[in-house]
Design an enzyme around this catalytic site. Structure first.
Site, PDB file in Angstrom:
ATOM      1  N   ARG A 160       0.807  -1.227   0.000  1.00 55.03           N
ATOM      2  CA  ARG A 160       0.000   0.000   0.000  1.00 55.03           C
ATOM      3  C   ARG A 160       0.839   1.276   0.000  1.00 55.03           C
ATOM      4  NH1 ARG A 160      -3.025  -3.133   3.521  1.00 55.03           N
ATOM      5  NH2 ARG A 160      -4.831  -4.005   2.455  1.00 55.03           N
ATOM      6  N   LYS A 190       3.516  11.489 -11.406  1.00 54.43           N
ATOM      7  CA  LYS A 190       2.715  10.590 -12.235  1.00 54.43           C
ATOM      8  C   LYS A 190       3.518   9.322 -12.467  1.00 54.43           C
ATOM      9  CE  LYS A 190       0.378  13.728 -15.368  1.00 54.43           C
ATOM     10  NZ  LYS A 190       0.090  13.864 -16.800  1.00 54.43           N
ATOM     11  N   GLU A 239      11.187  18.955 -24.588  1.00 49.92           N
ATOM     12  CA  GLU A 239      10.384  19.370 -23.428  1.00 49.92           C
ATOM     13  C   GLU A 239      10.925  20.686 -22.862  1.00 49.92           C
ATOM     14  OE1 GLU A 239       7.724  17.745 -22.640  1.00 49.92           O
ATOM     15  OE2 GLU A 239       8.013  15.710 -23.422  1.00 49.92           O
ATOM     16  N   LYS A 254       8.081  23.161 -14.062  1.00 45.60           N
ATOM     17  CA  LYS A 254       7.248  21.974 -13.846  1.00 45.60           C
ATOM     18  C   LYS A 254       6.879  21.862 -12.366  1.00 45.60           C
ATOM     19  CE  LYS A 254       5.857  17.511 -14.972  1.00 45.60           C
ATOM     20  NZ  LYS A 254       5.923  16.267 -15.664  1.00 45.60           N
ATOM     21  N   GLU A 281      -3.800  17.976 -12.139  1.00 46.44           N
ATOM     22  CA  GLU A 281      -4.281  18.294 -13.482  1.00 46.44           C
ATOM     23  C   GLU A 281      -5.562  19.079 -13.539  1.00 46.44           C
ATOM     24  OE1 GLU A 281      -3.423  16.927 -16.783  1.00 46.44           O
ATOM     25  OE2 GLU A 281      -2.165  15.217 -16.315  1.00 46.44           O
ATOM     26  N   ARG A 341      -1.707  22.791 -15.054  1.00 43.92           N
ATOM     27  CA  ARG A 341      -0.825  21.698 -15.461  1.00 43.92           C
ATOM     28  C   ARG A 341      -1.024  21.349 -16.944  1.00 43.92           C
ATOM     29  NH1 ARG A 341       0.822  16.543 -11.682  1.00 43.92           N
ATOM     30  NH2 ARG A 341       2.386  15.723 -13.099  1.00 43.92           N
ATOM     31  N   ASN A 397       1.139  20.668 -21.538  1.00 46.08           N
ATOM     32  CA  ASN A 397       0.759  19.807 -22.640  1.00 46.08           C
ATOM     33  C   ASN A 397       0.949  20.458 -24.001  1.00 46.08           C
ATOM     34  OD1 ASN A 397       0.107  17.214 -22.523  1.00 46.08           O
ATOM     35  ND2 ASN A 397      -2.107  17.513 -22.728  1.00 46.08           N
ATOM     36  N   HIS A 436       1.726  18.651 -27.157  1.00 46.57           N
ATOM     37  CA  HIS A 436       1.485  17.232 -26.913  1.00 46.57           C
ATOM     38  C   HIS A 436       0.187  16.716 -27.518  1.00 46.57           C
ATOM     39  CE1 HIS A 436       4.871  17.517 -24.276  1.00 46.57           C
ATOM     40  NE2 HIS A 436       4.766  16.251 -23.902  1.00 46.57           N
ATOM     41  N   HIS A 443       1.050  13.740 -29.561  1.00 50.42           N
ATOM     42  CA  HIS A 443       0.620  12.382 -29.219  1.00 50.42           C
ATOM     43  C   HIS A 443      -0.043  11.701 -30.387  1.00 50.42           C
ATOM     44  CE1 HIS A 443       0.642  12.750 -24.584  1.00 50.42           C
ATOM     45  NE2 HIS A 443       1.703  12.090 -25.030  1.00 50.42           N
ATOM     46  N   HIS A 463       9.320  10.221 -28.326  1.00 52.19           N
ATOM     47  CA  HIS A 463       8.306  11.144 -27.814  1.00 52.19           C
ATOM     48  C   HIS A 463       8.666  12.604 -28.116  1.00 52.19           C
ATOM     49  CE1 HIS A 463       5.381  12.852 -25.041  1.00 52.19           C
ATOM     50  NE2 HIS A 463       6.372  13.497 -24.438  1.00 52.19           N
TER      51      HIS A 463
HETATM   52  N1  NAD Z   1       5.582  10.328 -15.541  1.00 47.60           N
HETATM   53  C1  NAD Z   1       5.576  11.343 -16.364  1.00 47.60           C
HETATM   54  O1  NAD Z   1       5.107  12.410 -16.054  1.00 47.60           O
HETATM   55  C2  NAD Z   1       6.188  11.166 -17.687  1.00 47.60           C
HETATM   56  C3  NAD Z   1       6.442  12.279 -18.499  1.00 47.60           C
HETATM   57  C4  NAD Z   1       7.061  12.081 -19.738  1.00 47.60           C
HETATM   58  C5  NAD Z   1       7.409  10.810 -20.149  1.00 47.60           C
HETATM   59  N2  NAD Z   1       7.128   9.744 -19.361  1.00 47.60           N
HETATM   60  C6  NAD Z   1       7.507   8.393 -19.737  1.00 47.60           C
HETATM   61  O2  NAD Z   1       8.917   8.327 -19.818  1.00 47.60           O
HETATM   62  C7  NAD Z   1       9.291   7.289 -20.712  1.00 47.60           C
HETATM   63  C8  NAD Z   1      10.404   7.779 -21.612  1.00 47.60           C
HETATM   64  O3  NAD Z   1      11.495   8.174 -20.833  1.00 47.60           O
HETATM   65  P1  NAD Z   1      12.941   8.369 -21.453  1.00 47.60           P
HETATM   66  O4  NAD Z   1      12.868   9.213 -22.665  1.00 47.60           O
HETATM   67  O5  NAD Z   1      13.807   8.782 -20.371  1.00 47.60           O
HETATM   68  O6  NAD Z   1      13.270   6.934 -22.037  1.00 47.60           O
HETATM   69  P2  NAD Z   1      13.985   5.647 -21.412  1.00 47.60           P
HETATM   70  O7  NAD Z   1      13.745   5.512 -19.991  1.00 47.60           O
HETATM   71  O8  NAD Z   1      13.570   4.529 -22.298  1.00 47.60           O
HETATM   72  O9  NAD Z   1      15.527   5.957 -21.651  1.00 47.60           O
HETATM   73  C9  NAD Z   1      16.021   6.113 -22.955  1.00 47.60           C
HETATM   74  C10 NAD Z   1      17.222   5.238 -23.247  1.00 47.60           C
HETATM   75  O10 NAD Z   1      18.417   5.842 -22.772  1.00 47.60           O
HETATM   76  C11 NAD Z   1      19.137   4.956 -21.923  1.00 47.60           C
HETATM   77  N3  NAD Z   1      19.758   5.790 -20.915  1.00 47.60           N
HETATM   78  C12 NAD Z   1      19.133   6.421 -19.906  1.00 47.60           C
HETATM   79  N4  NAD Z   1      20.027   7.194 -19.263  1.00 47.60           N
HETATM   80  C13 NAD Z   1      21.210   7.036 -19.856  1.00 47.60           C
HETATM   81  C14 NAD Z   1      22.487   7.566 -19.620  1.00 47.60           C
HETATM   82  N5  NAD Z   1      22.690   8.461 -18.677  1.00 47.60           N
HETATM   83  N6  NAD Z   1      23.504   7.157 -20.411  1.00 47.60           N
HETATM   84  C15 NAD Z   1      23.281   6.256 -21.397  1.00 47.60           C
HETATM   85  N7  NAD Z   1      22.093   5.751 -21.669  1.00 47.60           N
HETATM   86  C16 NAD Z   1      21.052   6.133 -20.911  1.00 47.60           C
HETATM   87  C17 NAD Z   1      18.108   3.998 -21.420  1.00 47.60           C
HETATM   88  O11 NAD Z   1      18.685   2.766 -21.072  1.00 47.60           O
HETATM   89  C18 NAD Z   1      17.178   3.883 -22.609  1.00 47.60           C
HETATM   90  O12 NAD Z   1      17.684   2.948 -23.538  1.00 47.60           O
HETATM   91  C19 NAD Z   1       8.037   6.900 -21.441  1.00 47.60           C
HETATM   92  O13 NAD Z   1       7.594   5.659 -20.980  1.00 47.60           O
HETATM   93  C20 NAD Z   1       7.042   7.971 -21.089  1.00 47.60           C
HETATM   94  O14 NAD Z   1       5.718   7.500 -21.073  1.00 47.60           O
HETATM   95  C21 NAD Z   1       6.535   9.896 -18.138  1.00 47.60           C
HETATM   96 ZN    ZN Z   2       6.272  15.034 -22.973  1.00 55.06          ZN
END
Ligand code: NAD
Ligand code: ZN
Length: 1585
Positions: free
Chosen positions: A135, A157, A199, A253, A263, A267, A271, A274, A278, A290
């Site tokens: 929990r 999130k 971003e 942010k 939201e 917030r 977007n 986006h 999206h 993305h």
């Molecule tokens: N929670 C939220 O508010 C929110 C907002 C935006 C995106 N997201 C989510 O985030 C995800 C995407 O995140 P991301 O773009 O960080 O992608 P990711 O986590 O897939 O990382 C991208 C790649 O880079 C590699 N990597 C990470 N750090 C590294 C480093 N320092 N050196 C070398 N390689 C490295 C990882 O292994 C991976 O292959 C999506 O699932 C998306 O839905 C969430």
């Molecule tokens: Zn984004």
């Protein structure tokens, strides 16, 4: 919100969120993090989770720091670590459950702190695990990607994905801390960095203009800090800026989240970009990231705001420039986007469909963040926007509706300022900065050029600048020519004007003020560094400037050391190359120490009007320029005096469009920034063209007003010379299309515009073509165009719209015409207007009152999917290649085999142009021919062209010489079409062409032509077929047998690329259980092993070619790719097995470099182009490279492989699970290879194998100890063959060895096969089958069971070791009662010749079943069909002679081959009628009573004994070339066959059919391809005896 620096930790910055300072930023924070976490987030378990990319880089360091700190604690808590596979797939229920189970099994309690070290994937997943674990447990974010730092780690999130969509399951769960260690970014791949910048830019755009300015100016520094780009910027300073930028973004942010955690409105602002982003992402993920989609979304949403009137173009332009400077795409049309997404097309409706599901929507309206300026949004939340507006902005094409049909009619009176001229903008900026006093410059064009000029002038301290009216007005505070050495290099991108002007400006700097900066450096991008500037530099140096070229003499970059300023006096300048050199010196000349006398040398002065423009402008800024004879100018010393206001004159060509709309609609339009004073030639358009056509024109010095005559009353101009305003001829042409003339001829002739043939496109031809589409009569003149006017009501808009040839002027001029054409006109490629008038469509709609709608005629998603059913409408196949490669012959053959039609571009050209290619080239030259050729291919492939589908189009060899044609071909592939490059050995082509001395040669040797064209062919093709011929016969031709072989290869290739027959191994669970294998070829060169290939491949299901092992002989002059292509072709020539194309890297136990990712993937892509059935993809390469390869996969399957040569991923490890997941994600087949040290390693492997059943998997261990795993593996086991030079891997076994071992282990028991019948003593079957078993190393045997009563065979059938039987006379019918099942074929024929065994499960019990089949018909079919010209289009009629059991098989074979009219003849006619009855209700058989009856059989099957000596009446053979098959097999060539052969028929011998039906049996029994050649050779040996 507050930000402060903690006194004891000088190196971190903190940001507060939701009331606590929990975001911590800095560099190298490992120790800090461990200390802080242990001190402030106490727990008894710490769970640190990361991914396999990060673990090797950082995990050890963290674990060490934790362990050191924990050791000091009295009751140390436990530390758990876990490494997950990277990538979005990890965000799944499955992985979440695994983590939970793992923790629970370790008795981890609620008292736990999770640490998520990784990108957004790890953060989102672990956040959600923490949120629900017991929990809710404590949770710390250690984001390692830029995206995770500025976005996903902040806000709480958390989520995982489900098959229904991304992020659908999750929770809000705030982390206790977010540690942003910027040092992580150093290892981040560049593309991931850009991904995060999207971003950052977005946040600045909605929130803070100063932050945005930092980003605009900080590109180089930020890149330096992150990527160590060696920009020369001090690292510390760069890091400072990076920290600043990330801080700013994180703060926004954090602030938004704090004020709107769940939201509400605020917030929603984040977007921005986006909503549309999206929509795009859903279609192009995972090929695009993305951030890349958001970047495009930002631009589209900004354009939306602009279209709705809230944002100006200045802001849109700034956003676009800023995003692209960080390496982000800003439009789906960009090359780098297309390279990523391949053929995929994002249709507007598909994007809108995705956007529909957004929970924030309201009916047919959406919530979208509208920007009102950089740093400001229209509302403090997303605004409501109607779908129609979004659709319009997204659509790639524009539907222009006629004003005459609008409810309110046209706007009667309009006044507007059209976009500023680029030349004038740049000059005005420079003069204003050098001038004294303040000036307000308006109507400045916002382009790259002006942007760079402005930035450079700022760095030089030349002036202060300020924007007023939201960027509409630039205030320049000139400093009268005071300049200093800039602190950093002046970068001008690829801006030509700016670079030329600034070169002289640098020499104006008098002294060095700051000893740290002693030189002014001017540089540009790579392209700029190749553009000439030498004559200007020479002149400046001769004038005493201390100026040097830093890299290449005479090019940028240049360095200037202040030397007291510009000397002046007499300056000589070569002016035949660019007038910009002249303008550059002229503009600076007033500031020289001595009065300048500029002498232009080098003969012809180019572009005099531009020089005149410069002088006129200088005079309006108060300078005095005297024109002397002989191209000499004297410029008085002075300082420019800035006027209060300066209005940059409009681009005169642009101004013609609104004026023309007034002319055509009978309304009034005033353009306020161009008049009689203008020096631009096009400014006279109104007076010299519109007025004579019947308009009222009033022109003041600075404005032009035009009033058109009533609708339909424009008059033609019998002849008008537009030499001084060539760009405006397009505008005139569309007006000429609607003229009327009650008094005479209604034709307008425009001349003097020959140069328009070589603009963005051949504009004259384009106008003729497009006008014709409206039903207007138009034609080309030697230096112009002639157009017949037509009543407006009779104009018809083309259904598919106006094609713009990516030419802004065509788009804008046809918009003018479209404003009156009934029912609306589509203008394709609406984006092309951006070049000179980015807001054209907005202005057309809002200022000029023309209604618009968005249109997208591209394919929607559902129509793009590669169709699995062959034979539907297919896009045409284009064949390219060198002359003499066989494009026509093989092209026609391709058309025949595929049932397509054939067209040759040259022939099409000749029909359309009514001349021969030869004559055309003689008259007009090659250049014109190439232009026409492009048009031809374009027309052929146009959407509405009948040639665009189901055609094979063969092109001339040189078609790829022009960019335009190349683009057309690439577009064809992008839309899912196929462009096939046909290659033949060049020496052979030369020999072939030389055979005919009457054909004109190029006058250029073939080799250099090939070298030049080769890269182009390869650039545009998506498939390549190598027509390999071992040798030529003496007269230069390919020998007939080899030619047959090429055709066979080509057919296989075509069937593969179209998915008609993909030749792949059946790995489905239902296949019969004999293990499949592939043989691994290890030779350096296949050519020298060609004669052994068949042997080596025997019994394998596939063959692997190891590209990394190939070694091109030194004397071979081909490129490596060409060499490999030939090797693949040689392999194909000899074996018909599916090919596995493998490039094994060193780290994976191969020989290819581990560092050359692009080389690796280039080769793999070639494997796809050559139609290889399988491509081996090593999963150790980057996701991006792999995904992009997969996007062009076609029908090739991927074999995702991992070779653990260092024993890093044991079979029972989590690491291997991660590898499996990855391979599972990329591969159609998974291949995992370990190394065994002991037998136990094989047992671990088997345990692993037992849990993996979702996909075909190859799992084996290398080394001697691993051999057992090769024996057990039953899916595509790699094997070797004794005839190979060496094994591909240690421990590899041959097929015979494997089968033997399986036999010994009891996995492959001996089976007995029988021939049942009598008499059978002379049968060839035992030889046939036993040879086959032997060749495959199978422990089976085949014997004779002679009996005249089936009862004697019963025991054999019931024996558990019984494998199958051949059944012959007299038991073919009687055997049925012993069988459990009889196939459809056997039922119809009414006889069984093959018995085989299958096991079925009935009520959970394994039951043995005997099944009866008939392969006699297959024997006939397999021999006859390949002799048909086109098996899918068989002859209409066939004939069978005889009426015994074999005749039944003959009739059925003809029916199966698709022959509709089947005749039957037998000497005893009543028997024929009986046989006909047998097939009643199934298919129609026509009994002929005499062979003299009229018929035209294309296939004849004779089943009467050879001793009957039967011959056919000659007329049966008719005039056609048919196929005859005689089932009698002694002698080989019966009398009947000899007779048919003389008539030119193709013959099939009885023995051939016999062998084929036996082979068919063999394959049914073993589930393997039979070793046909070996079998045939043995059987023929016996037969000849
Ligand atoms: N929670 C939220 O508010 C929110 C907002 C935006 C995106 N997201 C989510 O985030 C995800 C995407 O995140 P991301 O773009 O960080 O992608 P990711 O986590 O897939 O990382 C991208 C790649 O880079 C590699 N990597 C990470 N750090 C590294 C480093 N320092 N050196 C070398 N390689 C490295 C990882 O292994 C991976 O292959 C999506 O699932 C998306 O839905 C969430
Ligand atoms: Zn984004």
């Amino acid at each position: 919100m507050s930000t402060s620096r903690a006194p004891l930790e000088p190196n971190v910055s903190k940001v507060s969120i939701l009331g606590s300072e929990s975001i911590i930023l800095g560099f190298h924070l490992t120790e800090y993090i461990v200390r802080d976490v242990l001190a402030n987030i106490t727990a008894s378990n710490y769970v640190l989770i990361t991914d396999t990319n990060l673990a090797p880089l950082y995990l050890d360091r963290y674990v060490a720091a934790f362990e050191a700190a924990l050791a000091k604690l009295p009751q140390p808590p436990r530390l758990f670590t876990r490494i997950l596979p990277p990538g979005e797939l990890t965000k799944s229920r499955k992985v979440k459950a695994e983590i939970e189970d793992w923790l629970l099994s370790n008795h981890v309690t609620r008292d736990t702190c999770f640490l998520a070290m990784g990108g957004g994937v790890i953060g989102d997943l672990i956040g959600f695990v923490a949120a629900t674990f017991m929990r809710g447990a404590a949770f710390v974010q250690i984001p390692t990607t830029l995206l995770a730092m500025v976005d996903s780690s902040i806000g709480g999130k958390t989520a995982i994905d489900t098959p229904a969509g991304k992020n659908l399951i999750g929770a809000f769960w705030q982390p206790k801390r977010i540690f942003m260690d910027l040092a992580f970014l150093q290892t981040l791949p560049e593309r991931e960095f850009s991904n995060g910048m999207a971003e950052v830019v977005k946040t600045a755009a909605i929130w803070s203009e100063p932050d945005f300015v930092k980003l605009e100016n900080g590109v180089e520094a930020v890149r330096e800090a992150v990527l160590n780009g060696n920009t020369g910027i001090p690292f510390q300073e760069a890091q400072g800026l990076l920290l600043d930028v990330i801080l700013a973004s994180a703060r926004v942010k954090a602030h938004v989240v704090t004020n709107d955690e769940r939201e509400g409105g605020l917030r929603g602002l984040l977007n921005f970009g986006h909503s549309i982003g999206h929509g795009i992402e859903a279609l192009v993920s995972p090929m695009m990231l993305h951030g890349e989609c958001v970047s495009i979304g930002v631009i589209k949403e900004a354009e939306l705001a602009r279209n709705l009137g809230h944002l100006n173009q200045v802001a849109v332009g700034r956003l676009a420039r800023c995003l692209s400077s960080y390496g982000l795409p800003i439009s789906l049309d960009e090359k780098k986007v297309k390279d990523r997404i391949g053929n995929l097309y994002c249709h507007v409706d598909d994007i809108m469909e995705v956007m529909k599901v957004d929970k924030k929507n309201q009916g047919d309206k959406k919530r979208i963040v509208l920007l009102s300026a950089i740093g400001k949004t229209l509302e403090q939340r997303a605004s409501i926007v109607p779908d129609s507006a979004i659709h319009k902005v997204l659509a790639p094409e524009q539907l222009v509706l006629p004003v005459t049909e609008s409810a309110t009619g046209p706007k009667k009176q309009v006044s507007l300022t059209t976009p500023g001229s680029k030349s004038i903008s740049n000059r005005a900026l420079l003069m204003a900065a050098l001038g004294s006093g303040t000036v307000r410059v308006k109507n400045l064009l916002h382009s790259d050029d002006t942007q760079y000029m402005l930035a450079a002038l700022k760095s030089l301290g030349a002036a202060d600048f300020e924007w007023e009216d939201n960027g509409e007005c630039l205030v320049v505070y000139g400093k009268g020519g005071q300049l200093r050495v800039p602190e950093k290099e002046l970068f001008v991108g690829n801006a030509g004007t700016a670079s030329r002007f600034l070169a002289t400006v640098l020499t104006l700097i008098k002294t060095v003020d700051d000893p740290k900066h002693t030189q002014a450096v001017l540089t540009g991008n790579a392209r700029m560094k190749q553009r000439p500037i030498a004559p200007l530099l020479t002149a400046l140096k001769a004038n005493g400037a201390k100026l040097t070229s830093v890299e290449k003499e005479g090019f940028l970059p240049i360095a200037v050391t202040p030397n007291g300023g510009f000397k002046g006096g007499r300056i000589e300048l070569a002016a035949s190359i660019s007038s910009q050199y002249v303008s550059s010196i002229l503009i600076c000349a007033p500031y020289a120490q001595n009065e300048v006398e500029l002498v232009l040398t080098g003969g012809q002065v180019i572009s005099q009007p531009y020089i005149d423009m410069t002088i006129a402008m200088m005079e309006s800024f108060g300078a005095v320029v005297k024109r002397l004879p002989n191209n000499t100018y004297r410029i008085q010393k002075s300082v420019y005096k800035n006027p209060d206001h300066y209005l940059v004159e409009s681009d005169a060509s642009s101004a013609t469009y609104p004026l023309a709309i007034a002319a055509i609609t009978g309304t009034t339009c005033t353009v306020t920034s161009i008049g009689s004073k203008s020096l631009q030639g096009d400014a006279t358009f109104a007076i010299n063209v519109l007025r004579p056509m019947g308009c009222t024109v009033v022109q003041t010095e600075t404005a032009t007003t035009v009033t058109g005559p009533p609708l339909g009353q424009l008059r033609p101009l019998a002849s008008v010379d537009m030499e001084t305003m060539t760009d405006a001829f397009l505008t005139a042409s569309v007006l000429a299309a609607v003229t009327s003339n009650p008094k005479g001829e209604n034709i307008t002739r425009i001349t003097g515009i020959a140069n328009q043939r070589v603009k963005e496109c051949n504009r004259i031809a384009a106008m003729v073509h497009e006008l014709t589409k409206f039903g207007v009569t138009a034609s080309e003149l030697p230096d112009g165009i002639q157009i017949h006017g037509k009543p407006i009501k009779d104009l018809r808009a083309p259904k598919e719209g106006v094609h713009c040839y990516d030419d802004h002027r065509i788009a804008m001029s046809f918009s003018v015409l479209a404003s009156v054409v009934p029912s609306g006109t589509i203008i394709q490629e609406k984006k092309c207007v951006e070049k000179t008038w980015p807001t054209w469509w907005d202005d057309l709609e809002h200022r000029l009152g023309v209604r618009l709608n968005g249109v997208d005629q591209g394919l929607k998603l559902q129509d793009q999917k590669p169709s699995s059913s062959y034979g539907r409408v297919k896009k045409s196949i284009v064949i390219i290649g060198m002359r003499g490669a066989g494009k026509t012959t093989l092209g026609q053959y391709a058309a025949e085999t595929l049932g397509f039609d054939f067209v040759d571009v040259d022939q099409y050209f000749e029909v359309v142009e009514k001349t021969t290619v030869f004559d055309f080239i003689n008259t007009w030259g090659w250049e014109q021919f190439r232009i026409k050729e492009s048009q031809a291919i374009k027309n052929l492939l146009a959407k509405d062209s009948k040639y665009a589908r189901n055609y094979v189009i063969s092109c001339g060899g040189g078609i790829i010489e022009t960019q335009e044609s190349r683009d057309i071909l690439k577009e064809h592939t992008r839309q899912g079409g196929k462009v096939l490059h046909l290659v033949r050995d060049l020496d052979q082509i030369v020999r072939y062409l030389n055979r005919d001395t009457t054909r004109p040669m190029f006058g250029e040797d073939m080799m250099s032509v090939w070298r030049r064209r080769r890269p182009w062919y390869r650039q545009v093709c998506n498939y390549e077929f190598v027509a390999y011929a071992d040798s030529l016969v003496d007269d230069g031709w390919v020998s007939p047998t080899e030619w047959q072989a090429i055709k066979k290869d080509f057919q296989r290739f075509l069937f593969f690329i179209l998915g008609k027959d993909t030749n792949q191994v059946d790995l489905s669970p239902t296949r019969i259980g004999i293990p499949t294998t592939f043989v691994s070829l290890t030779m350096k060169d296949l050519r020298s092993y060609a004669d052994r290939l068949v042997q080596v491949c025997e019994g394998s299901d596939a063959v692997e070619i190891r590209i990394d092992l190939l070694q091109q002989p030194e004397e071979d002059e081909k490129t490596f790719i060409e060499y490999v292509g030939e090797q693949v072709a040689i392999l194909r020539r000899h074996v018909n097995l599916p090919v596995i194309f493998t490039v094994r890297s060193k780290g994976q136990a191969g020989a290819f470099s581990d560092k050359d990712e692009s080389g690796m993937f280039e080769l793999l892509q070639w494997g796809q182009r050559w139609g290889c059935e399988y491509i081996d993809i090593e999963i150790c390469w980057s996701t991006t490279a792999i995904s992009s390869l997969l996007s062009t996969q076609g029908y090739s399957l991927s074999l995702a492989s991992w070779h653990d040569i260092h024993r890093l991923t044991p079979w029972d490890s989590k690491e291997l699970e991660a590898k499996y997941e990855l391979a599972f994600q990329y591969g159609d087949i998974v291949k995992l290879v370990g190394v065994a040290e002991s037998l136990e390693d094989n047992i671990k492997l088997e345990n692993f194998r037992a849990t993996k059943t979702e996909k075909p998997m190859i799992a084996i261990n290398m080394a001697g100890a691993g051999q057992l795993s090769r024996v057990i593996n039953n899916c595509l086991t790699p094997i070797t063959h004794p005839a190979l030079p060496h094994k591909a891997a240690p421990g590899q076994l041959s097929l015979a060895e494997i089968n033997k071992a399986r036999h010994l282990l009891g996995l492959l028991p001996t089976q007995h096969f029988w021939l049942i019948g009598t008499p059978i003593q002379h049968s060839m079957s035992p030889t046939l089958h036993n040879t086959g078993f032997n060749a495959l190393g199978l422990p089976h045997n085949y014997g004779l069971l002679e009996c005249h009563m089936l009862e004697y065979a019963e025991h054999a059938l019931n024996d558990p070791s019984f494998g199958g039987a051949s059944v012959t006379i007299p038991h073919k019918v009687a055997v049925m009662k012993y069988l459990d099942e009889v196939t459809e074929n056997a039922k119809v024929i009414g006889a069984v010749n093959t018995v085989y065994v299958r096991y079925a499960t009935v009520n959970g019990q394994k039951v043995r079943r005997l099944i009866g089949e008939n392969t006699d018909f297959l024997g006939i079919q397999r021999r006859v069909q390949p002799l048909m010209l086109d098996a899918s289009n068989p002859p209409a009629e066939g004939l069978v002679i005889g009426s015994g059991g074999t005749a039944r098989a003959g009739l059925y074979a003809l029916h199966k081959m698709g022959i509709k009219k089947i005749y039957l003849w037998n000497r005893t006619i009543s028997k024929a009628y009986e046989l006909k009855k047998v097939f009643e209700g199934m298919f129609e058989v026509t009994v002929v009573e005499s062979l003299e009856s009229p018929m035209e059989p294309g296939v004849i099957v004779s089943t009467v004994p050879a001793d009957s000596g039967i011959l056919l009446p000659e007329k049966v053979y008719g005039g056609i070339r048919g196929i005859i098959c005689d089932m009698a097999y002694k002698p080989r060539r019966t009398k009947l066959l000899l007779q048919a052969e003389r008539k030119g028929w193709s013959c099939v011998e009885g023995i051939e059919v016999l062998i084929s039906q036996g082979i068919a049996q063999f394959e049914i029994w073993t589930g393997k391809r039979a070793p046909v050649e070996t079998i045939e050779a043995e059987v023929m040996k016996k037969y000849e005896l």
